[in-house]
Design a protein around this motif. Structure first.
Motif, PDB file in Angstrom:
ATOM      1  N   GLU A 136      66.500  52.728 -10.159  1.00  0.00           N
ATOM      2  CA  GLU A 136      66.577  54.052 -10.393  1.00  0.00           C
ATOM      3  C   GLU A 136      65.478  54.986  -9.818  1.00  0.00           C
ATOM      4  OE1 GLU A 136      67.683  54.303 -14.473  1.00  0.00           O
ATOM      5  OE2 GLU A 136      69.415  53.638 -14.291  1.00  0.00           O
ATOM      6  N   GLU A 137      64.370  54.442  -9.650  1.00  0.00           N
ATOM      7  CA  GLU A 137      63.030  55.206  -9.116  1.00  0.00           C
ATOM      8  C   GLU A 137      62.779  54.867  -7.777  1.00  0.00           C
ATOM      9  OE1 GLU A 137      60.230  56.913 -10.751  1.00  0.00           O
ATOM     10  OE2 GLU A 137      60.998  57.617 -12.540  1.00  0.00           O
ATOM     11  N   ARG A 138      63.812  54.303  -7.203  1.00  0.00           N
ATOM     12  CA  ARG A 138      63.854  53.936  -5.718  1.00  0.00           C
ATOM     13  C   ARG A 138      62.502  52.892  -5.626  1.00  0.00           C
ATOM     14  NH1 ARG A 138      66.441  58.537  -2.268  1.00  0.00           N
ATOM     15  NH2 ARG A 138      68.572  58.626  -2.994  1.00  0.00           N
ATOM     16  N   VAL A 139      62.307  51.909  -6.310  1.00  0.00           N
ATOM     17  CA  VAL A 139      61.161  51.234  -6.128  1.00  0.00           C
ATOM     18  C   VAL A 139      61.660  49.928  -5.603  1.00  0.00           C
ATOM     19  CG1 VAL A 139      59.428  49.721  -7.406  1.00  0.00           C
ATOM     20  CG2 VAL A 139      59.900  52.093  -8.062  1.00  0.00           C
ATOM     21  N   ARG A 140      61.086  49.250  -4.275  1.00  0.00           N
ATOM     22  CA  ARG A 140      61.738  48.230  -3.797  1.00  0.00           C
ATOM     23  C   ARG A 140      61.445  46.922  -4.324  1.00  0.00           C
ATOM     24  NH1 ARG A 140      62.307  46.698   2.594  1.00  0.00           N
ATOM     25  NH2 ARG A 140      63.263  44.941   2.241  1.00  0.00           N
ATOM     26  N   PRO A 141      62.347  46.112  -4.616  1.00  0.00           N
ATOM     27  CA  PRO A 141      62.163  44.840  -5.478  1.00  0.00           C
ATOM     28  C   PRO A 141      61.756  43.557  -4.320  1.00  0.00           C
ATOM     29  CG  PRO A 141      64.370  45.225  -5.455  1.00  0.00           C
ATOM     30  CD  PRO A 141      63.776  46.053  -4.799  1.00  0.00           C
ATOM     31  N   ILE A 142      60.765  42.591  -4.512  1.00  0.00           N
ATOM     32  CA  ILE A 142      60.763  41.442  -4.117  1.00  0.00           C
ATOM     33  C   ILE A 142      60.773  40.297  -5.260  1.00  0.00           C
ATOM     34  CG2 ILE A 142      59.559  41.908  -1.814  1.00  0.00           C
ATOM     35  CD1 ILE A 142      57.073  40.831  -3.140  1.00  0.00           C
ATOM     36  N   LEU A 143      61.169  39.025  -4.988  1.00  0.00           N
ATOM     37  CA  LEU A 143      61.408  38.148  -6.088  1.00  0.00           C
ATOM     38  C   LEU A 143      60.346  36.880  -6.133  1.00  0.00           C
ATOM     39  CD1 LEU A 143      63.097  37.159  -8.457  1.00  0.00           C
ATOM     40  CD2 LEU A 143      64.597  36.214  -7.177  1.00  0.00           C
ATOM     41  N   PHE A 144      59.841  36.782  -7.404  1.00  0.00           N
ATOM     42  CA  PHE A 144      59.168  35.426  -7.520  1.00  0.00           C
ATOM     43  C   PHE A 144      59.475  34.737  -8.438  1.00  0.00           C
ATOM     44  CE2 PHE A 144      54.931  33.579  -9.628  1.00  0.00           C
ATOM     45  CZ  PHE A 144      54.962  32.658  -8.973  1.00  0.00           C
ATOM     46  N   ILE A 145      60.279  33.656  -8.231  1.00  0.00           N
ATOM     47  CA  ILE A 145      60.791  32.585  -9.127  1.00  0.00           C
ATOM     48  C   ILE A 145      59.523  31.827  -9.694  1.00  0.00           C
ATOM     49  CG2 ILE A 145      62.326  30.850  -9.456  1.00  0.00           C
ATOM     50  CD1 ILE A 145      64.032  32.075  -7.472  1.00  0.00           C
ATOM     51  N   ASN A 146      59.172  31.879 -11.086  1.00  0.00           N
ATOM     52  CA  ASN A 146      57.919  31.235 -11.475  1.00  0.00           C
ATOM     53  C   ASN A 146      58.352  29.947 -12.357  1.00  0.00           C
ATOM     54  OD1 ASN A 146      55.284  31.020 -12.193  1.00  0.00           O
ATOM     55  ND2 ASN A 146      55.430  32.528 -13.892  1.00  0.00           N
ATOM     56  N   LYS A 147      57.460  29.390 -12.764  1.00  0.00           N
ATOM     57  CA  LYS A 147      57.592  28.132 -13.757  1.00  0.00           C
ATOM     58  C   LYS A 147      58.350  27.176 -12.993  1.00  0.00           C
ATOM     59  CE  LYS A 147      56.727  31.105 -17.687  1.00  0.00           C
ATOM     60  NZ  LYS A 147      56.814  31.242 -19.189  1.00  0.00           N
ATOM     61  N   VAL A 148      58.276  26.846 -11.789  1.00  0.00           N
ATOM     62  CA  VAL A 148      59.078  25.845 -10.988  1.00  0.00           C
ATOM     63  C   VAL A 148      58.465  24.642 -11.793  1.00  0.00           C
ATOM     64  CG1 VAL A 148      59.674  24.958  -8.931  1.00  0.00           C
ATOM     65  CG2 VAL A 148      59.376  27.206  -8.960  1.00  0.00           C
ATOM     66  N   ASP A 149      57.344  24.514 -11.927  1.00  0.00           N
ATOM     67  CA  ASP A 149      56.977  23.233 -12.741  1.00  0.00           C
ATOM     68  C   ASP A 149      57.877  22.745 -13.657  1.00  0.00           C
ATOM     69  OD1 ASP A 149      54.653  24.366 -15.026  1.00  0.00           O
ATOM     70  OD2 ASP A 149      55.509  25.672 -13.898  1.00  0.00           O
ATOM     71  N   LEU A 249      52.230  35.629  -1.973  1.00  0.00           N
ATOM     72  CA  LEU A 249      52.679  36.854  -2.641  1.00  0.00           C
ATOM     73  C   LEU A 249      52.225  38.131  -1.980  1.00  0.00           C
ATOM     74  CD1 LEU A 249      52.564  36.535  -6.389  1.00  0.00           C
ATOM     75  CD2 LEU A 249      54.456  37.179  -5.091  1.00  0.00           C
ATOM     76  N   LEU A 250      50.799  38.172  -1.799  1.00  0.00           N
ATOM     77  CA  LEU A 250      50.222  39.533  -1.255  1.00  0.00           C
ATOM     78  C   LEU A 250      50.643  39.564   0.319  1.00  0.00           C
ATOM     79  CD1 LEU A 250      46.914  39.622  -2.853  1.00  0.00           C
ATOM     80  CD2 LEU A 250      48.514  40.783  -3.346  1.00  0.00           C
ATOM     81  N   ASP A 251      50.942  38.452   0.869  1.00  0.00           N
ATOM     82  CA  ASP A 251      51.380  38.855   2.404  1.00  0.00           C
ATOM     83  C   ASP A 251      52.822  39.102   2.246  1.00  0.00           C
ATOM     84  OD1 ASP A 251      49.125  37.373   3.493  1.00  0.00           O
ATOM     85  OD2 ASP A 251      50.092  35.730   4.133  1.00  0.00           O
ATOM     86  N   ALA A 252      53.771  39.046   1.287  1.00  0.00           N
ATOM     87  CA  ALA A 252      54.973  39.282   1.205  1.00  0.00           C
ATOM     88  C   ALA A 252      55.097  40.783   0.937  1.00  0.00           C
ATOM     89  CB  ALA A 252      55.769  38.678   0.137  1.00  0.00           C
ATOM     90  N   VAL A 253      54.006  41.201   0.015  1.00  0.00           N
ATOM     91  CA  VAL A 253      54.061  42.499  -0.520  1.00  0.00           C
ATOM     92  C   VAL A 253      53.534  43.442   0.835  1.00  0.00           C
ATOM     93  CG1 VAL A 253      52.241  44.214  -1.668  1.00  0.00           C
ATOM     94  CG2 VAL A 253      53.249  42.174  -2.796  1.00  0.00           C
TER      95      VAL A 253
END
Length: 738
Positions: A136-149, A249-253
């Motif tokens: 709603e605030e037009r903030v673009r998402p990327i996804l981190f699927i965590n706890k794969v361990d 993560l930071l590369d993707a950002v």
């Protein structure tokens, strides 16, 4: 190391292409703060060794004790990508539903969000809420699927099963983006794992991979499973040498999140209602550091060291400098910027100036509040403020508080005042009859944290009543017209009340219609979207915070304009405490049909007008099938199938109802609703009914009428608690019908 970083960061901040403003959003406990730690370690701000355990952005002791984030913290990071340095301003936000207002405020600062999802639990209710708020605030998402361990160690998944799980989560997030994103971004922002927009990993073990990176480095899932089999050292080596989480993560950002100038071009038209082609509009679209100053404040915090309020916000245009005179649009006051700084977690590093596109802290703006728009003094009265921040939930739980030591009362009043500045989603009221101080919040945890804050920051020991639920009063039908007389009998107001429809309440809630709008524009929206009569909608005088509307349908009444403000104030006071149980009134349309106003101002002051307005409104409410509304919570429960019947039993015992049930392998997902009044011991009951095997999330859902068979009992209880006679008043106690 720290100082070098601040200097480097300031140098890069001036080049807007090398700045990114991001946040981390997720459901509670999915690993946001642990993820932030990995990023901080990479920026050299905390040691690599303790990252993941330091919870550096959880700098409040309570956050570290509880393992949850309650404030949004921010920090500027330094990162190099393809040989070029970047500044990444990072905001860590809370995931617990009681702190969703912090998320709303943080989003104003960001252009991109890392959405963190637990690989085992998947997309939970708060994940959906924070993603919806971001879009709603037009903030673009990327996804981190965590706890794969957890998939590897606890569930013993094969590489194929792990990949299948990822596909399910990505599909669900993409589906939510396609529902909630604005038209042009529905397709554009879909997450494509092949390009690196999705990162898989474990924040606690500090490793992360994306598909392009694993192809480039030749990493397969079987290698990761093998590392876990070999033990802790092998995992640590894999994390530090082969696939460090911060790097991917930071590369993707840097790659996928737009720089502030790019983002402001599509965000400003959505969050600011001014003229895009004006000088200020163009400067904001370009994030021009040499343009006029526009600084939007998202947080006001008391700095514990200097006990002064510090504003944190984003500079959309111009440059914020120490010593600047500025104008606060909402407060309508000038102020002087005494100090400008960037945040490093709990510490502020003082600097001389910060250019547009960055997040800055400012000292000296004591009169500003959350959501304030600060501009250069020469723009006074020329610039509209930013859109109001829309909060997802409302305060629904209240406690009465008093200091253990009566001498501390003045200190408590001052502390409560500062607390509501820092967290506007808390409300403080004084009960005039009992002299109690009432603190209202989003849920029991919200209140608990506020009380902890009073103790830690101000050294105040307080006594509290058990938590009580806040209700709202409303009407179900139209009332007749009542005549409200002033005590001196010289003024008469003829008023009726009726319920507002849901569409109107939604329009007020979303900010699409508001009190300070052009009457014609507001009337057009109400006609087209909520079925109003255009002429009636044009005559709206006031809209109050609890979604009540006052309409003037009179014609040719003498002296009415002169008492308009007094009548509106009388309406607001009546809406604050209804006649049934002195709870706030919600969703009522109050119509003034006619009036007789005395010509002499001495006979028509507030002491005469207020009672006339209130009495007529109260009589109207009491004859229009009044009822109480109670807050309802939405529950999203994941539970193994063998415990399903136990969960359903708990929900039905608590006056709840099942909305939907879905099967996810051996786990059932139950979506249900229960009244907040029944939810105080819900956690304990669900745990014992499922032997601790249920995961669940809650969020505020809606207001619903209290069942008729409970209504009178409940009204009596509330009235007795407030020291009122148990029976609600009769209409004739206020007025005779007209």
């Amino acid at each position: 190391m720290r100082v070098k970083h601040v200097d480097e960061i300031l140098k890069i901040m001036r080049n807007i292409e090398q700045v990114r403003n991001i946040g981390i959003v997720a459901h509670v406990d999915h690993g946001k703060t642990t993820t932030s730690d990995s990023l901080l370690a990479a920026a050299g701000i905390i040691s690599q060794r303790i990252a993941g355990e330091a919870l550096a952005l959880d700098y409040l002791k309570v956050e570290q004790q509880r393992g949850i984030t309650v404030k949004a913290a921010n920090i500027s990071l330094y990162h190099e990508y393809q040989g070029r340095p970047y500044v990444i301003n990072l905001v860590d936000t809370p995931g617990h539903v009681d702190f969703s207002s912090h998320v709303t405020r943080s989003l104003r600062l960001m252009d991109g969000a890392i959405v963190v999802v637990d690989a085992v639990e998947g997309v939970m209710p708060q994940t959906e809420t924070v993603l919806r708020q971001s879009l709603e605030e037009r903030v673009r998402p990327i996804l981190f699927i965590n706890k794969v361990d957890r998939l590897i160690k606890e569930l013993k998944y094969t590489p194929q099963q792990i990949q299948q799980r990822f596909v399910e989560i990505i599909k669900e997030i993409n589906y939510l983006i396609s529902i909630y994103a604005d038209g042009e971004f529905k397709k554009k922002w879909q997450l494509d794992p092949m390009s690196g927009m999705v990162i898989f990993g474990s924040a606690r073990d500090k490793w992360g991979i994306s598909i392009p990176m694993s192809q480039k480095k030749g990493i397969k899932f079987s290698d990761i499973i093998e590392a876990y089999k070999r033990g802790k050292d092998a995992v640590e080596e894999f994390a530090s040498k082969v696939a460090p989480l911060h790097e991917v993560l930071l590369d993707a950002v840097v790659k996928f999140i737009p720089n502030p100038r790019e983002a402001q071009r599509y965000r400003i038209p959505k969050i600011w209602k001014g003229d895009i082609n004006s000088e200020v509009g163009k400067a904001m679209l370009d994030a021009d550091p040499n343009g006029p100053l526009v600084y939007a404040i998202s947080f006001m915090r008391v700095d514990p060291r200097i006990r002064r309020l510090v504003a944190t916000g984003r500079i959309f245009s111009g440059t914020l400098r120490q010593g600047d005179e500025v104008w606060l649009i909402n407060a309508r006051k000038t102020a002087k910027v005494l100090q400008v700084s960037i945040y490093m977690g709990p510490d502020r590093e003082v600097v001389d100036e910060i250019p547009a596109g960055n997040i800055a802290a400012a000292l000296g703006l004591e009169d500003a509040r959350t959501g304030e728009t600060v501009v250069s003094v020469d723009l006074k009265d020329k610039v509209p403020p930013f859109e109001r921040l829309q909060f997802v939930s409302e305060p629904v739980v209240t406690v009465a508080i008093e200091p253990k030591n009566p001498k501390d009362l003045p200190k408590l009043i001052d502390a409560l005042y500062k607390l509501t500045i820092e967290d506007p989603s808390l409300q403080v009221k004084i009960n005039q009859e009992t002299g109690e101080y009432l603190l209202s919040g989003m849920g029991p945890l919200h209140i608990e944290i506020a009380l902890w804050w009073l103790k830690e920051t101000y050294g105040l020991e307080v006594k509290t009543s058990p938590p009580i639920v806040v209700y709202r009063e409303t009407v179900r039908t139209k009332s007749q017209i009542f005549e409200g007389k002033s005590p001196n009998k010289h003024n008469k107001l003829y008023i009726s009340v009726e319920p507002l429809n849901e569409e109107t309440i939604k329009l007020i809630q979303s900010g699409e219609i508001s009190e300070d709008q052009e009457p014609q524009e507001r009337a057009r929206i109400l006609r087209d979207k909520a079925g109003w009569d255009y002429d009636e909608a044009k005559r709206i005088w006031a809209i109050d915070e609890n979604f009540n509307i006052f309409i003037d349908k009179t014609t040719g009444v003498q002296h009415l304009r002169e008492v308009k403000d007094t009548i509106i104030q009388g309406f607001r006071l009546a809406m604050r405490e209804g006649p049934l149980a002195k709870e706030p009134v919600r969703g009522v349309k109050v119509i003034l049909h006619d009036a007789v106003i005395h010509e002499d101002p001495a006979h028509r002051g507030p002491a005469q007008i207020y009672p006339a307005v209130r009495n007529a409104i109260y009589a109207g409410i009491l004859t229009a099938k009044p009822t109480l509304l109670e807050p309802i919570q939405k529950l999203d429960i994941r539970v193994p199938q063998e415990y399903l019947s136990n969960v359903i039993a708990v929900i039905s015992r608590k006056r709840g109802k099942i909305i939907d049930m879905k099967e996810h392998g051996v786990v059932m997902r139950v979506i249900a609703e229960i009244p907040v009044a029944e939810s105080f011991d819900l956690a304990a009951e669900l745990r014992s009914a499922t032997q601790g095997r249920a995961f669940w999330g809650t969020e505020f859902s809606r207001w619903a009428p209290v069942p008729d068979n409970m209504l009178m009992d409940l009204i009596r209880k509330i009235r007795e608690r407030k020291g009122l006679p148990p029976e609600p008043p009769k209409p004739e106690e206020f007025i005779s019908p007209y």
